[in-house]
Write a protein that holds these residues in place. Structure first.
Motif, PDB file in Angstrom:
ATOM      1  N   PHE A  10      -0.237   9.226  -2.596  1.00 29.24           N
ATOM      2  CA  PHE A  10       1.113   8.672  -2.459  1.00 29.24           C
ATOM      3  C   PHE A  10       1.099   7.642  -1.332  1.00 29.24           C
ATOM      4  O   PHE A  10       0.460   7.849  -0.299  1.00 29.24           O
ATOM      5  CB  PHE A  10       2.123   9.770  -2.125  1.00 29.24           C
ATOM      6  N   SER A  12       3.984   5.358   0.869  1.00 29.61           N
ATOM      7  CA  SER A  12       5.417   5.146   1.054  1.00 29.61           C
ATOM      8  C   SER A  12       5.706   4.379   2.327  1.00 29.61           C
ATOM      9  O   SER A  12       5.018   4.536   3.338  1.00 29.61           O
ATOM     10  CB  SER A  12       6.153   6.491   1.098  1.00 29.61           C
ATOM     11  N   SER A  13       6.750   3.550   2.271  1.00 27.93           N
ATOM     12  CA  SER A  13       7.293   2.966   3.489  1.00 27.93           C
ATOM     13  C   SER A  13       8.130   4.035   4.190  1.00 27.93           C
ATOM     14  O   SER A  13       8.340   5.127   3.656  1.00 27.93           O
ATOM     15  CB  SER A  13       8.134   1.730   3.160  1.00 27.93           C
ATOM     16  N   VAL A  18      13.667   5.662   0.673  1.00 29.17           N
ATOM     17  CA  VAL A  18      12.518   5.658  -0.243  1.00 29.17           C
ATOM     18  C   VAL A  18      11.508   6.747   0.107  1.00 29.17           C
ATOM     19  O   VAL A  18      10.809   7.263  -0.768  1.00 29.17           O
ATOM     20  CB  VAL A  18      11.818   4.286  -0.277  1.00 29.17           C
ATOM     21  N   LEU A  19      11.417   7.104   1.378  1.00 32.83           N
ATOM     22  CA  LEU A  19      10.463   8.129   1.796  1.00 32.83           C
ATOM     23  C   LEU A  19      10.836   9.508   1.240  1.00 32.83           C
ATOM     24  O   LEU A  19       9.977  10.232   0.721  1.00 32.83           O
ATOM     25  CB  LEU A  19      10.381   8.179   3.325  1.00 32.83           C
ATOM     26  N   MET A  22       9.849  10.344  -2.316  1.00 38.78           N
ATOM     27  CA  MET A  22       8.397  10.468  -2.431  1.00 38.78           C
ATOM     28  C   MET A  22       7.924  11.811  -1.888  1.00 38.78           C
ATOM     29  O   MET A  22       7.017  12.445  -2.452  1.00 38.78           O
ATOM     30  CB  MET A  22       7.723   9.320  -1.684  1.00 38.78           C
ATOM     31  N   ALA A  41       1.408   6.990   4.966  1.00 37.87           N
ATOM     32  CA  ALA A  41       2.690   6.489   5.480  1.00 37.87           C
ATOM     33  C   ALA A  41       2.521   6.138   6.951  1.00 37.87           C
ATOM     34  O   ALA A  41       1.469   6.396   7.549  1.00 37.87           O
ATOM     35  CB  ALA A  41       3.792   7.535   5.288  1.00 37.87           C
ATOM     36  N   VAL A 126       3.245   4.777  -5.631  1.00 34.26           N
ATOM     37  CA  VAL A 126       3.724   3.916  -4.553  1.00 34.26           C
ATOM     38  C   VAL A 126       5.220   3.681  -4.703  1.00 34.26           C
ATOM     39  O   VAL A 126       5.751   3.615  -5.813  1.00 34.26           O
ATOM     40  CB  VAL A 126       2.964   2.575  -4.533  1.00 34.26           C
ATOM     41  N   ASP A 127       5.919   3.551  -3.575  1.00 33.12           N
ATOM     42  CA  ASP A 127       7.333   3.225  -3.664  1.00 33.12           C
ATOM     43  C   ASP A 127       7.494   1.726  -3.896  1.00 33.12           C
ATOM     44  O   ASP A 127       6.622   0.927  -3.556  1.00 33.12           O
ATOM     45  CB  ASP A 127       8.087   3.688  -2.415  1.00 33.12           C
ATOM     46  N   SER A 130       6.806  -0.822  -1.127  1.00 35.54           N
ATOM     47  CA  SER A 130       5.414  -1.022  -0.694  1.00 35.54           C
ATOM     48  C   SER A 130       4.629  -1.784  -1.748  1.00 35.54           C
ATOM     49  O   SER A 130       3.622  -1.307  -2.287  1.00 35.54           O
ATOM     50  CB  SER A 130       4.752   0.333  -0.402  1.00 35.54           C
ATOM     51  N   GLY A 148      11.114   4.696  -7.137  1.00 37.32           N
ATOM     52  CA  GLY A 148      12.116   4.320  -6.155  1.00 37.32           C
ATOM     53  C   GLY A 148      13.517   4.685  -6.595  1.00 37.32           C
ATOM     54  O   GLY A 148      13.804   4.750  -7.801  1.00 37.32           O
TER      55      GLY A 148
END
Length: 452
Positions: A10, A12-13, A18-19, A22, A41, A126-127, A130, A148
């Motif tokens: 995974f 993530s930002s 968004v986190l 995820m 992250a 991935v989000d 990102s 997302g």
């Protein structure tokens, strides 16, 4: 190493909107005992990742420190107010000028490349924010999923039908003549940003960096992130987005809600308070919303006007200094700087209205848990969610940029008293249950051929 035994990584930002989805999705795979789970992250997300519990573990991989220029908590007041202004076009322009610099993400790309070489994942999840992670996956030939809490039109932009409301414009399905003109001009004005000297320079730096990092040209195209994804997960519900054709790889399966209660027994006093009052308005404007002293004073007065209801307000500790003295606060108002779980609050039957900033996370959580909403849009994409919520009959939107006392009170009372809002909210709660949310998203990921 057998293909099926290789890890899932995974990426993530760090923004909570968004986190958090995820983390929920990774947690669902961990509960199922899926081996080889990794989560890359920013360093300050380490504790959140390491807190995931299941039959398998999730290993944390650090992408380094958060990038100040991309973190709203680090912006000065002028930048913050410029990016969150009510003019969607001006806000989008300000966002582009402040965040499009490709060098900001180069370190993340290099760190992620090192992680990928070490972990050798079979799949990246991935989000949408990102995008650099998706480009790396394309360059390395690694299958990936994009996820997302955004509308399909936002996820797929600029691939929207002719005449469709331009993403980030805040325009609705039913437009006046002036709005139709504005809708035609919005993407043209957006494209015109590419001629701004600062953005031209940034794009040239992006092209040079792309070539230096070995990223193919096809990965740099605006639609590449979703075009090449094996799966695109939109964490929202059907019936919120306006009708539009969706590619075969797109799924709308509902919000990523963890098993509830999320934090049982974490705050017995708050639980008792929620149990004690049968009509509660919850104000949760997001962790990075920056309110002025005037706005805070207005919301305090709103609570006082709603004296036949109770109000729970999550307000960051840093802004408590702008509150009036405790003895001047309305007796029906409870203010918390932190909640063990916003989801547990929203799931409580006595919480009847959710006031939020229409961000993808909170907006979709409200839908999933059946709460009618009053929305005060903040970021550019929030305006799209707000107009969809109103058209879906589940919310109303505040029009005043800095809050108007009479408008807020009137709007909250409408949502409290007009049964249609509660009925529509209940419709989306049932739909969330039918679609499966996190369980269905996990099934979709695990059903990909690369993991079979």
């Amino acid at each position: 190493m057998p293909r099926s035994a290789r890890p899932v990584l995974f990426v993530s930002s760090s923004g909570s909107g968004v986190l958090n989805p995820m983390l929920v999705l990774a947690g669902e795979l961990a509960r199922r005992g899926i081996p080889g789970l990794w989560f890359a992250a920013d360093e300050h997300c380490r504790a959140d990742v390491e807190a995931i519990r299941g039959r398998s573990t999730v290993e944390f991989a650090s992408l380094g420190e958060e990038i100040p220029e991309l973190s709203p908590t680090s912006w000065d007041d002028d930048t913050y107010w410029e990016i969150t202004q009510r003019s969607t076009w001006k806000a989008l322009r300000a966002t582009a000028l402040h965040t499009l610099e490709p060098s900001l993400r180069l370190d993340k790309h290099v760190r992620l490349d090192e992680i990928v070489r070490r972990v050798e994942p079979a799949l990246l999840v991935v989000d949408k924010v990102s995008a650099y992670a998706a480009r790396l996956a394309i360059a390395r030939g690694i299958p990936y999923v994009v996820a997302g809490p955004f509308l399909p039109s936002n996820m797929l932009y600029p691939k929207v039908p002719k005449g469709f409301p331009a993403p980030n414009s805040g325009l609705g399905r039913h437009m006046t003549r002036a709005q139709r003109l504005a809708n035609r001009l919005f993407p043209l004005r957006t494209a015109g940003l590419l001629r701004h000297p600062r953005i031209v320079a940034a794009l040239l730096r992006f092209v040079r960096a792309r070539r230096r990092l070995g990223i193919p040209a096809r990965a740099g195209r605006p639609t590449a992130v979703t075009d090449h994804a094996h799966l695109v997960l939109c964490h929202t519900l059907p019936g919120v987005e306006y009708p539009m054709p969706l590619p075969d790889n797109v799924r709308t399966l509902g919000a990523m809600i963890p098993p509830l209660p999320e934090a049982p027994g974490a705050d017995d006093d708050l639980s008792a308070w929620l149990d004690a009052y049968d009509s509660i308005v919850y104000i949760g404007l997001g962790t990075i919303t920056r309110l002025s002293a005037e706005q805070i004073a207005t919301l305090v007065d709103v609570a006082g006007k709603l004296d036949d209801h109770h109000v729970l307000w999550k307000l960051p500790k840093a802004q408590h200094g702008l509150l009036p003295p405790a003895d001047k606060l309305p007796p029906n108002l409870r203010i918390e700087s932190w909640l063990p779980s916003q989801l547990d609050v929203l799931a409580h039957p006595n919480v009847r209205v959710f006031v939020n900033h229409a961000g993808g996370g909170g907006f979709n959580e409200g839908l999933a848990l059946g709460k009618p909403m009053v929305l005060h849009p903040l970021w550019v994409d929030c305006h799209d969610q707000a107009v969809r919520g109103a058209d879906a009959g589940v919310s109303l939107t505040l029009t005043a940029e800095r809050f108007d006392l009479d408008e807020v009170v009137h709007t909250v009372r409408r949502v409290l008293t007009e049964e249609s809002f509660t009925a529509r909210a209940e419709h989306f709660r049932r739909l969330q249950l039918e679609l499966g949310g996190r369980a269905a998203a996990a099934d979709a990921i695990l059903g990909l051929p690369v993991l079979r």
